[in-house]
Design a protein around this motif. Structure first.
Motif, mmCIF file in Angstrom:
data_model
loop_
_atom_site.group_PDB
_atom_site.id
_atom_site.type_symbol
_atom_site.label_atom_id
_atom_site.label_comp_id
_atom_site.label_asym_id
_atom_site.label_seq_id
_atom_site.Cartn_x
_atom_site.Cartn_y
_atom_site.Cartn_z
ATOM 1 N N THR A 40 3.115 -0.033 -4.464
ATOM 2 C CA THR A 40 4.030 -0.984 -3.854
ATOM 3 C C THR A 40 3.399 -1.500 -2.567
ATOM 4 N N LYS A 41 3.422 -2.797 -2.380
ATOM 5 C CA LYS A 41 2.836 -3.425 -1.188
ATOM 6 C C LYS A 41 3.590 -4.714 -0.914
ATOM 7 N N ASP A 42 4.046 -4.863 0.286
ATOM 8 C CA ASP A 42 4.859 -6.019 0.666
ATOM 9 C C ASP A 42 4.115 -6.832 1.716
ATOM 10 N N ASN A 43 3.809 -8.079 1.395
ATOM 11 C CA ASN A 43 3.154 -8.996 2.326
ATOM 12 C C ASN A 43 4.188 -9.984 2.860
ATOM 13 N N GLU A 44 4.609 -9.783 4.076
ATOM 14 C CA GLU A 44 5.577 -10.695 4.698
ATOM 15 C C GLU A 44 4.830 -11.688 5.576
ATOM 16 N N GLY A 52 3.431 -15.064 1.223
ATOM 17 C CA GLY A 52 4.034 -13.750 1.179
ATOM 18 C C GLY A 52 4.305 -13.333 -0.261
ATOM 19 N N ARG A 53 4.019 -12.064 -0.552
ATOM 20 C CA ARG A 53 4.165 -11.601 -1.929
ATOM 21 C C ARG A 53 4.381 -10.097 -1.930
ATOM 22 N N THR A 54 5.108 -9.619 -2.928
ATOM 23 C CA THR A 54 5.367 -8.195 -3.074
ATOM 24 C C THR A 54 4.749 -7.687 -4.372
ATOM 25 N N TYR A 55 3.942 -6.635 -4.275
ATOM 26 C CA TYR A 55 3.356 -5.963 -5.431
ATOM 27 C C TYR A 55 4.121 -4.665 -5.661
ATOM 28 N N TYR A 56 4.661 -4.512 -6.851
ATOM 29 C CA TYR A 56 5.466 -3.332 -7.149
ATOM 30 C C TYR A 56 5.365 -3.065 -8.644
ATOM 31 N N ASP A 83 4.440 -4.811 -14.116
ATOM 32 C CA ASP A 83 5.119 -5.096 -12.855
ATOM 33 C C ASP A 83 6.591 -4.756 -13.002
ATOM 34 N N GLU A 128 -6.418 -6.011 -2.479
ATOM 35 C CA GLU A 128 -5.389 -6.155 -3.502
ATOM 36 C C GLU A 128 -5.958 -6.270 -4.903
#
Length: 264
Positions: A40-44, A52-56, A83, A128
């Motif tokens: 899980t990685k959150d790019n705000e 901005g993107r969220t990897y989960y 995902d 990433e």
């Protein structure tokens, strides 16, 4: 008082590496290897440079591993990538690797030890990629000694076939690190790094668009009365790309209808 401690310019990501060890005691054995990766990685980000993107999600790669000799490793399995937030798998791909190791030299064919294991600086290879581009397929040569570390690799990303309407894509590079002096305590002096990355796109099997048979005309009978120079027009599709590409072209003196069509 004097003290020393290591300083790095980016995070230590070696925990994400997945090496393929070869040990003499494994000779003749058949083993099962399961690699699991939950992330899980959150790019705000709020700018125009990066979105901005969220990897989960999760990745799973079960394999059968066979050691026919003391310096050869063969493995085959399947790679699953999903995902969270969707019912479908993003990737389902077979994986195969043949690795030969002789002292400090290692040769890999198939799925290589890629992404973060190349040890590129992050401006060249984004962290990433370990989530978005886990698999690399091609060939790899690695050298590991006390003073020299080298990784040369080729990743065949897209195969081209006859009459394909796309280009083949091949990536490759080299990372090396040479140490002039290292003592028994691990102190190193004169470390020289070298990193190289390249991308090839091309191929000879791409399907070309059919040639149109041009004919020449001189639009001198235009209603506006302007004497237009000869144009090479195509009966199948009248293209004005030449007019757009040359801002100093004499076609700027053509009639308003031609200028509007050409976009000049």
């Amino acid at each position: 008082m004097l003290s020393s401690f290591p300083v790095t310019a980016q995070l230590d990501n070696h925990a994400f590496n997945y090496s393929l060890p070869i040990k003499p005691e494994y000779e003749g054995q058949l083993r099962v290897a399961v690699q699991g990766f939950l992330f899980t990685k959150d790019n705000e980000y709020f700018n125009k440079i990066d979105e901005g993107r969220t990897y989960y999600g999760t990745q799973l790669a079960p394999r059968l591993v066979y050691f026919p000799s003391a310096n050869i490793r063969l493995e085959a399995g399947i790679f699953l990538y999903k995902d969270y937030g969707t019912s479908r798998l993003r990737q389902v791909r077979p994986v195969f690797t043949a690795k030969y190791q002789n002292g400090p030299h290692s040769f890999l064919f198939g799925n290589i030890e890629g992404h973060l294991q190349h040890d590129y600086i992050e401006p060249l290879f984004d962290f990433e990629r370990v989530m978005t581009n886990r698999l690399e397929e091609g060939m790899q040569y690695k050298l590991q000694t006390d003073r020299v570390k080298l990784d040369a690799w080729v990743d065949w990303q897209r195969q081209q076939y006859r009459f394909s309407n796309f280009q083949e894509q091949v990536a490759g590079g080299l990372t090396s690190e040479v140490t002039a002096y290292q003592d028994s305590a691990g102190w190193r002096l004169g470390v020289v790094p070298l990193q190289f990355l390249a991308m090839h796109r091309g191929g000879k099997l791409i399907r070309l668009r059919p040639r149109c048979k041009p004919y020449s005309t001189s639009l001198q009978a235009c209603a506006c009365g302007v004497s237009c120079p000869p144009l090479a027009l195509c009966g199948r599709c009248i293209s004005m790309a030449t007019l757009r590409a040359s801002p100093t072209t004499p076609f700027r003196k053509c009639c308003p209808t031609i200028r509007a069509t050409a976009g000049i």
